[in-house]
Enzyme design. Structure first.
Site, PDB file in Angstrom:
ATOM      1  N   CYS A 454       0.829  -1.210   0.000  1.00  0.00           N
ATOM      2  CA  CYS A 454       0.000   0.000   0.000  1.00  0.00           C
ATOM      3  C   CYS A 454       0.860   1.255   0.000  1.00  0.00           C
ATOM      4  O   CYS A 454       0.425   2.308  -0.477  1.00  0.00           O
ATOM      5  CB  CYS A 454      -0.939  -0.003   1.209  1.00  0.00           C
ATOM      6  SG  CYS A 454      -0.094  -0.248   2.788  1.00  0.00           S
ATOM      7  N   HIS A 827      -1.056   0.887   7.586  1.00  0.00           N
ATOM      8  CA  HIS A 827      -1.597   0.896   6.222  1.00  0.00           C
ATOM      9  C   HIS A 827      -1.519   2.317   5.676  1.00  0.00           C
ATOM     10  O   HIS A 827      -1.625   3.291   6.428  1.00  0.00           O
ATOM     11  CB  HIS A 827      -3.055   0.429   6.250  1.00  0.00           C
ATOM     12  CG  HIS A 827      -3.725   0.415   4.914  1.00  0.00           C
ATOM     13  ND1 HIS A 827      -3.319  -0.400   3.887  1.00  0.00           N
ATOM     14  CD2 HIS A 827      -4.775   1.135   4.427  1.00  0.00           C
ATOM     15  CE1 HIS A 827      -4.094  -0.198   2.826  1.00  0.00           C
ATOM     16  NE2 HIS A 827      -4.978   0.721   3.131  1.00  0.00           N
TER      17      HIS A 827
END
Length: 996
Positions: A454, A827
């Site tokens: 990510c 994330h």
């Protein structure tokens, strides 16, 4: 006597009169009498019991039978013979079409009087055969319950040997066809009691004959896995499983999941129907069997089955939390389904619209069951927030609903996620990406997460949304001797023209992978960005050196020569310059050095330092040098952003600085404001954009981006161990070190240094301070005196004659957010919008933007949220508030785009002249063909997948009305009782909806 009794029963006398006469007949029957008279009375009582049209007549028949069984056993045994019973069981009793429903009750009544008779064994043998035949005929639940009652009371009549096994299997098939045809609560309760009697008989048989359990379960699995049934098997089958000993569970599940003869479709059908059993209110251990089978499927890597079943059933399981009677089991199944479904957010996101209503209902119920379930549900939700961050727009209503409930700590969350994962090998789920049927409604394309990538996806999307950079990359010609840039061009082209909802950046990842990164581990997106830009820059420089050699051999045209003489693309788009100056405080000698940068790394000031209060602006001629902290060495531009921040200087000798400010828009003719240290907004009465600026401006006790830049630009005193070696003095001296921005980049990249090394824990920790982000930013840029005079003469904002500084305005275009508390985990996702030089009708040609166009640029441009494969519409309000709602989600890397102005006019003019700024770039032939072929391939894949899925799950048990549970709760707040959404029974319709 039989005639008298029949006359009394059939008479029109009141029942109390009849009862007296009947009593006299019954008393007389206790006396000795001849066989013929007994036979007549037994025939009459049998007739009354089996065909009586009232309960009263049947009760009289029963009472007479019992008297003759007790007082005339020999005659009763002679009457109650095998031939008569066979006739009753095979032909029935009564007129054709109106056969009696009480034959089994009659037999059960009479059996008690012949148990010790010589004919008992013959009767038992007959019944063992006949009950098997009856069960094979699929009797109704009521008749099946009567058989079970008979056999429970007289186990001698239970089939034996092979017939017993067949009987168990056929009894399970009967249960599979049970249906409750009535919606009345009394009828439903009667149905449940009937089912319980039948399954109780199975339990009795299994206790004495354990060898019958596994064949019975095999028959059960055959029923629930069948894809040929016209009607789904009854949920009453759940009552069978509850009586299977739990010690057999592991072996049963292992045999099922390793049986090659069971197809995936059959297995999916079976587990789907088992999950429906959570609705069965009388089941025990049903949740344990469901979870065990789900875990068994995970153990043999049947992930496709698990995914399909979870997505099709999880909403129905969730809806059952409304009902206290099945809540515990439903919550157990829901917990496992969610905690194990870790490869994608799909399952959790299906529940998001329903969570606030369920939480409100449970709070309203105010019971121990509801309170416990709320706490477990909140823990589950926070686990999902942790696992699938990056969806603030979807999560805000849910977070609001559970904000008053306990929040689990991170260790607890990691334990739950680690304990329930389908597999510890993440690559085993690499092919099971979220199913996306079509492109996002935004028209944008997502990027597939290839295993903690990510960080790259967020950077790629931010670079892609930097439209000037994107157009330049797409316009590169073939054979440009830049392999990494070519791969980026292909990736951008697919993001622009692909029909896929998301594409895989695998090829670009392998080409741009920093060699020190660990595969599969989370990385720092800022570090990746610096490495990527440095690689692209060095690659183009290498191309220029190749050009020089080619030029010497006169193999290149003048057009190509002109192209190669320009700066590299990275320098054009992201390159800025700053001047570092050090002044010796003894001899006042000043040494200076100019350096290039591609991003500014902004440290957080110490908590005791008020940046806004420490900056000041003096008259132009008194403005001292400005500080920009340079990299400690030339290679730092591609190194780690976690650098030691300089210590604050003593205020008594600090040189004043020009500070950064956020910007409102002045009305035409309004005097330009000088640069002010604390002015991060404008008067709301004068500027309609002030409400947006208030969102961007932090409270007094928090930070803002201007605060961090002002700290970055503040002076630094070099003393003690950090003294400066002055060449003029030829010794170490106290000095002041300052820096000035001398050239603002076209795209300004700001990295907020949120990660610092904690010597106490020997780990890098994250600074979770909320930093407000202005949508418009002013930066002071040092210019030559003649340039400053030109800027002042033309009325540019933020400059005065002879000041040497001009203000460059930047618009926010991307924000990369890190969700988590550690640099090694968490994330990344990003907010982006596409800032371009829109030129509305009537704008002056000198490049000075009108206020209307500025407002359009800043607040009418659509924001998007990029989170791996998911792309959605968003807003600046969401950008501003994300940390307020989710404290671990903090802005990390910011992209600002410079507005057209004096310093950037050459680049903007060059872009405009090229005609590429707003038009679609023309891609070279090979690239266009590759995209076209992939789009055709995608359509073929879609068609094939649609066919496969239709064949794969067409027979899945349907649950079309599951949402009515939630809707009913919303519309009917007055229900109460044991099975209603509140605390209990509710209307009969509610109960029926629950079980069936």
């Amino acid at each position: 006597m039989d005639k008298i009794l029949e006359a009394v029963v059939m008479s029109s006398y009141p029942n109390n009169v009849k009862q007296g006469l009947v009593r006299r007949v019954i008393e007389a029957a206790k006396q000795p009498m001849d066989s013929e008279q007994c036979w007549s009375m037994l025939e009459l009582s049998t007739k009354l019991y089996l065909t009586g049209d009232t309960k009263y007549k049947r009760e009289i028949g029963k009472e007479v039978l019992e008297v003759y069984g007790h007082y005339h056993p020999e005659e009763f045994e002679e009457f109650f013979n095998v031939r008569f019973l066979l006739s009753l069981l095979q032909e029935g009793y009564g007129p054709l079409g109106k056969r009696s429903h009480y034959v089994l009750d009659y037999i059960q009544l009479g059996l008690q009087f012949v148990l010790e008779s010589p004919s008992a064994n013959s009767i038992f043998s007959l019944l063992r055969i006949e009950v098997l035949r009856k069960v094979c005929e699929r009797p109704s639940p009521k008749q099946c319950a009567k058989i079970s009652k008979l056999l429970t009371q007289h186990p001698q009549c239970i089939p034996t040997g092979k017939h017993q096994l067949l009987f168990c299997q056929q009894l399970i098939r009967c249960i599979g066809q049970f249906q409750c045809v009535s919606e009345g609560e009394e009828e439903i309760m009667e149905f449940l009691e009937q089912v319980n009697k039948v399954s109780g008989l199975l339990q009795r048989i299994w206790r004495t004959q354990t060898s019958a359990i596994l064949p019975s379960l095999k028959e059960l699995f055959t029923i629930i896995s069948s894809t040929e049934e016209q009607e789904a098997p009854s949920n009453a089958l759940a009552s069978v499983v509850q009586f299977v000993p739990l010690e057999l569970m592991d072996g049963v599940i292992r045999n099922l999941t390793n049986d090659d003869s069971i197809t995936d479709v059959q297995m999916m059908m079976a587990i789907g129907r088992m999950i429906d059993w959570v609705s069965w209110p009388l089941g025990k251990n049903i949740d344990k069997w469901i979870i065990a089978l789900l875990k068994g499927l995970a153990a043999v890597k049947k992930f496709s089955i698990l995914i399909e079943v979870t997505l099709s059933k999880i909403e129905k399981v969730f809806s059952k939390l409304l009902y206290p009677i099945v809540r515990e089991g439903a919550l157990s199944v829901l917990q496992y389904m969610l905690l194990s479904f870790q490869h994608s957010h799909e399952a959790f996101h299906l529940l998001l619209p329903h969570i606030p209503r369920l939480v409100a209902s449970l709070k309203k119920e105010d019971s121990n069951s509801a309170t416990s379930s709320l706490e477990q549900l909140a823990e589950l939700i926070h686990c999902m927030f942790f696992r699938f961050s990056g969806f603030p727009d979807l999560y805000e209503p849910v977070l609001e609903a559970v904000k008053a409930l306990p929040i689990p700590n991170e260790d607890r969350i990691k334990h739950l996620l680690g304990q329930n994962a389908w597999t510890s090998q993440k690559n085993e789920l690499a092919s099971f990406y979220p199913r996306l049927a079509s492109k996002s409604e935004t028209g944008k394309i997502g990027l597939i997460n290839l295993g903690n990538t990510c960080y790259m996806n967020s950077i790629i999307q931010s670079l892609f949304m930097a439209s000037d950079f994107r157009h330049s990359v797409l316009n590169l010609t073939e054979g440009n001797s830049q392999p990494l840039m070519t791969k980026l061009q292909w990736l951008f082209a697919f993001l622009e023209h692909s029909q896929r909802p998301a594409i895989s950046p695998e090829s670009f990842l392998s080409a741009s992978w920093p060699p020190w990164f660990t595969p599969g581990a989370q990385q720092d997106c800022s570090e990746y960005l610096k490495y990527l830009l440095d690689r692209l820059h060095e690659e183009e420089k290498t191309g220029k050196r190749i050009y020089q050699k080619l030029k010497e051999s006169s193999l290149m045209s003048q057009t190509v020569e002109h192209h190669y003489l320009n700066k590299t693309l990275v320098e054009k788009m992201f390159g800025g310059k700053m001047m570092t100056k050090i002044r010796c405080l003894k001899c006042l000698n000043v040494s200076s050095r100019e350096e290039a940068f591609t991003d500014l790394s902004l440290a957080f000031p110490p908590s005791d330092r008020d940046v806004r209060g420490s900056t000041s602006v003096l008259p132009v001629e008194e403005i001292g040098p400005q500080l920009i902290e340079p990299p400690e060495n030339a290679g730092q531009l591609m190194g780690s952003p976690w650098i030691q921040r300089k210590a604050p200087m003593a205020s008594d000798h600090a040189a004043p600085s020009v500070s950064v400010e956020t910007l409102g828009f002045r009305e035409p003719g309004e005097a330009a404001n000088p640069i002010r240290g604390n002015d991060v907004g404008v008067d709301a009465a004068k500027d309609p954009l002030s409400t947006f600026e208030e969102q961007a401006c932090a409270p007094k006790d928090s930070r803002s981006v201007p605060d961090l830049i002002n700290y970055f630009l503040s002076p630094e005193r070099l003393t003690a161990e950090n003294k400066y070696h002055c060449e003029k003095c030829a010794s170490l001296q106290d000095a002041e070190k300052v820096a000035e921005l001398t050239e603002g980049p076209h795209y300004l990249i700001l990295t907020l240094l949120r990660f610092s090394f904690d010597p106490r824990t020997m780990k890098r920790k994250k600074i979770l301070d909320n930093v407000s982000i202005p949508v418009v930013l002013k930066l002071p840029i040092l210019v030559a005196p003649e340039e400053a005079e030109e800027v002042c003469r033309r009325g540019k904002d933020g400059a005065a004659p002879g000041s040497g500084f001009m203000t460059v305005v930047y618009d926010l275009c991307s924000v990369v957010v890190h969700s988590g508390i550690s640099s090694e985990s968490g994330h990344y996702y990003c907010y982006s919008r596409e800032c371009t030089d829109t030129v509305p009708h009537g704008q002056p040609q000198d490049g000075a933007p009108k206020p209307a166009s500025d407002k359009q640029l800043d607040f009418e441009i659509q924001w998007y949220l990029f989170n791996d494969t998911r792309v959605s519409f968003s807003s600046f309000e969401s950008v501003s508030n994300v940390t307020s709602f989710f404290p671990k989600d903090t802005a990390y890397v910011l992209f600002y785009r410079q507005r057209p102005g004096r310093q950037s006019c050459l680049l903007h003019e060059a872009l405009a002249e090229a005609g590429r700024l707003h038009g679609d770039p023309s891609l070279h032939k090979d690239l266009m063909e590759a995209i076209s072929k992939d789009n055709i391939l995608f359509l073929q894949e879609q068609e094939k997948e649609a066919r496969n899925r239709a064949a794969y799950i067409s027979a899945l048990p349907k649950s079309p009305l599951w949402w009515r549970d939630l809707d009913r709760d919303k519309d009917d707040d007055s229900s109460s009782g044991g099975c209603s959404p509140a605390a209990g029974g509710g209307a009969s319709g509610s109960f029926h909806g629950l079980v069936f």
